[in-house]
Motif scaffolding. Sequence first.
Motif, mmCIF file in Angstrom:
data_model
loop_
_atom_site.group_PDB
_atom_site.id
_atom_site.type_symbol
_atom_site.label_atom_id
_atom_site.label_comp_id
_atom_site.label_asym_id
_atom_site.label_seq_id
_atom_site.Cartn_x
_atom_site.Cartn_y
_atom_site.Cartn_z
ATOM 1 N N THR A 177 0.844 -1.202 0.000
ATOM 2 C CA THR A 177 0.000 0.000 0.000
ATOM 3 C C THR A 177 0.873 1.243 0.000
ATOM 4 O O THR A 177 1.744 1.402 0.850
ATOM 5 C CB THR A 177 -0.922 0.014 1.226
ATOM 6 N N ARG A 178 0.641 2.095 -0.960
ATOM 7 C CA ARG A 178 1.376 3.351 -1.021
ATOM 8 C C ARG A 178 0.391 4.491 -0.785
ATOM 9 O O ARG A 178 -0.666 4.550 -1.401
ATOM 10 C CB ARG A 178 2.054 3.496 -2.382
ATOM 11 N N ARG A 179 0.747 5.381 0.144
ATOM 12 C CA ARG A 179 -0.126 6.505 0.479
ATOM 13 C C ARG A 179 0.613 7.813 0.284
ATOM 14 O O ARG A 179 1.806 7.889 0.570
ATOM 15 C CB ARG A 179 -0.548 6.425 1.952
ATOM 16 N N TRP A 187 2.106 12.538 -10.134
ATOM 17 C CA TRP A 187 2.787 11.244 -10.238
ATOM 18 C C TRP A 187 2.561 10.435 -8.966
ATOM 19 O O TRP A 187 2.198 9.261 -9.036
ATOM 20 C CB TRP A 187 4.279 11.477 -10.488
ATOM 21 N N CYS A 188 2.749 11.075 -7.806
ATOM 22 C CA CYS A 188 2.559 10.368 -6.536
ATOM 23 C C CYS A 188 1.100 9.950 -6.355
ATOM 24 O O CYS A 188 0.819 8.849 -5.904
ATOM 25 C CB CYS A 188 3.014 11.226 -5.366
ATOM 26 N N SER A 189 0.175 10.852 -6.718
ATOM 27 C CA SER A 189 -1.249 10.513 -6.583
ATOM 28 C C SER A 189 -1.600 9.307 -7.441
ATOM 29 O O SER A 189 -2.385 8.455 -7.037
ATOM 30 C CB SER A 189 -2.127 11.691 -7.005
ATOM 31 N N ARG A 207 10.763 7.345 -5.603
ATOM 32 C CA ARG A 207 10.308 8.614 -5.034
ATOM 33 C C ARG A 207 11.194 9.743 -5.553
ATOM 34 O O ARG A 207 12.344 9.554 -5.895
ATOM 35 C CB ARG A 207 10.266 8.577 -3.513
ATOM 36 N N HIS A 208 10.586 10.913 -5.585
ATOM 37 C CA HIS A 208 11.333 12.103 -5.982
ATOM 38 C C HIS A 208 11.775 12.803 -4.719
ATOM 39 O O HIS A 208 11.364 12.426 -3.608
ATOM 40 C CB HIS A 208 10.458 13.023 -6.836
ATOM 41 N N GLU A 209 12.579 13.849 -4.841
ATOM 42 C CA GLU A 209 13.015 14.561 -3.662
ATOM 43 C C GLU A 209 11.838 15.222 -2.941
ATOM 44 O O GLU A 209 10.885 15.663 -3.586
ATOM 45 C CB GLU A 209 14.025 15.640 -4.056
ATOM 46 N N ARG A 210 11.932 15.273 -1.647
ATOM 47 C CA ARG A 210 10.889 15.828 -0.766
ATOM 48 C C ARG A 210 9.596 15.026 -0.816
ATOM 49 O O ARG A 210 8.555 15.490 -0.356
ATOM 50 C CB ARG A 210 10.589 17.302 -1.095
ATOM 51 N N CYS A 211 9.634 13.863 -1.384
ATOM 52 C CA CYS A 211 8.448 13.006 -1.430
ATOM 53 C C CYS A 211 8.383 12.271 -0.099
ATOM 54 O O CYS A 211 9.318 11.611 0.303
ATOM 55 C CB CYS A 211 8.584 12.008 -2.578
ATOM 56 N N ARG A 212 7.249 12.422 0.583
ATOM 57 C CA ARG A 212 7.120 11.760 1.882
ATOM 58 C C ARG A 212 6.072 10.644 1.836
ATOM 59 O O ARG A 212 5.549 10.219 2.869
ATOM 60 C CB ARG A 212 6.763 12.775 2.976
ATOM 61 N N CYS A 213 5.755 10.208 0.637
ATOM 62 C CA CYS A 213 4.800 9.110 0.497
ATOM 63 C C CYS A 213 5.279 7.929 1.341
ATOM 64 O O CYS A 213 6.469 7.716 1.490
ATOM 65 C CB CYS A 213 4.720 8.648 -0.955
ATOM 66 N N THR A 214 4.331 7.178 1.869
ATOM 67 C CA THR A 214 4.711 6.000 2.639
ATOM 68 C C THR A 214 4.342 4.748 1.859
ATOM 69 O O THR A 214 3.359 4.731 1.131
ATOM 70 C CB THR A 214 3.989 5.969 3.998
HETATM 71 ZN ZN LIG Z 1 5.388 11.231 -3.079
#
Ligand SMILES: [Zn+2]
Length: 258
Positions: A177-179, A187-189, A207-214
């Motif tokens: 699961t990616r949130r 892209w993240c969405s 992930r890109h820089e500053r991406c805090r997706c979990t």
């Molecule tokens: Zn992200």
Amino acid sequence: MDNDIVPALLESIRNDFDQRAFNSAKLKTAVQLLKNKKATYIDINDYSVEIGQILAEVLGANVTAELLPDGRMYFNIADRVINETLQKNYDLIVGYANDVQTQLNRDANIHMRAQVPDLNQDRVDGIVNRVSSEADFDKIKWLLNEPIVTFSQSIVDDVLQSNVEFQAKSGLRPKITRRVVGKACKWCSSLAGSYDYFDKPEEIYQRHERCRCTVEYDPGSGRRQDVWSKKWVDPQRETKIEARKQLNIKKKTPAPSA
Ligand SMILES: [Zn+2]
């Protein structure tokens, strides 16, 4: 250079890092959650971000253009400082992740060892080479900030990936699961969601820089599948089936009468 600044620099980086890490409320929380057997991949992610931010602050405070000869982070300085500090980040994050993964496996009744990926030396070399190729350290010092956090998060992504793959290949059905966290880019969405191991998007671990997706995963019931998933091909499967058929044929063939 008649004076090697690296030993003293590393010494102050070590002391500064250890002190900040010791005082970090976030790290304390993470350790407590692990003790209470409540830690998940979200906590490993938080732990890695905190470790990365502490190192970024420490490098920012200790590595300065004034200190560096000619205001440049020459290769032989960057190589030793960055390798030692990122190795330590790796050791800390992988150590915590390994303990959490061991606990998760136990909770799911999976009798498997937690998998530990190798340090990605290419990523370390990339930072060393870029920072030392710039003559003016002040123009490149940003590289020792946010990219250090991204590097730290990528260790967690590697740990997750190696454990998920190992379990999937062992016949389990891990779900990934990616949130998104905070305001997410398109892209993240588009990557957010819950996926079966075999249907996940190619870029799930990126992930890109500053991406805090979990990114998290659930090992599933811990029970192995009765059949191999169609998408997972055991390279020796056909050979094994063929060998079994041959055995059956041999058994069925009546013994020639003498
Ligand atoms: Zn992200």
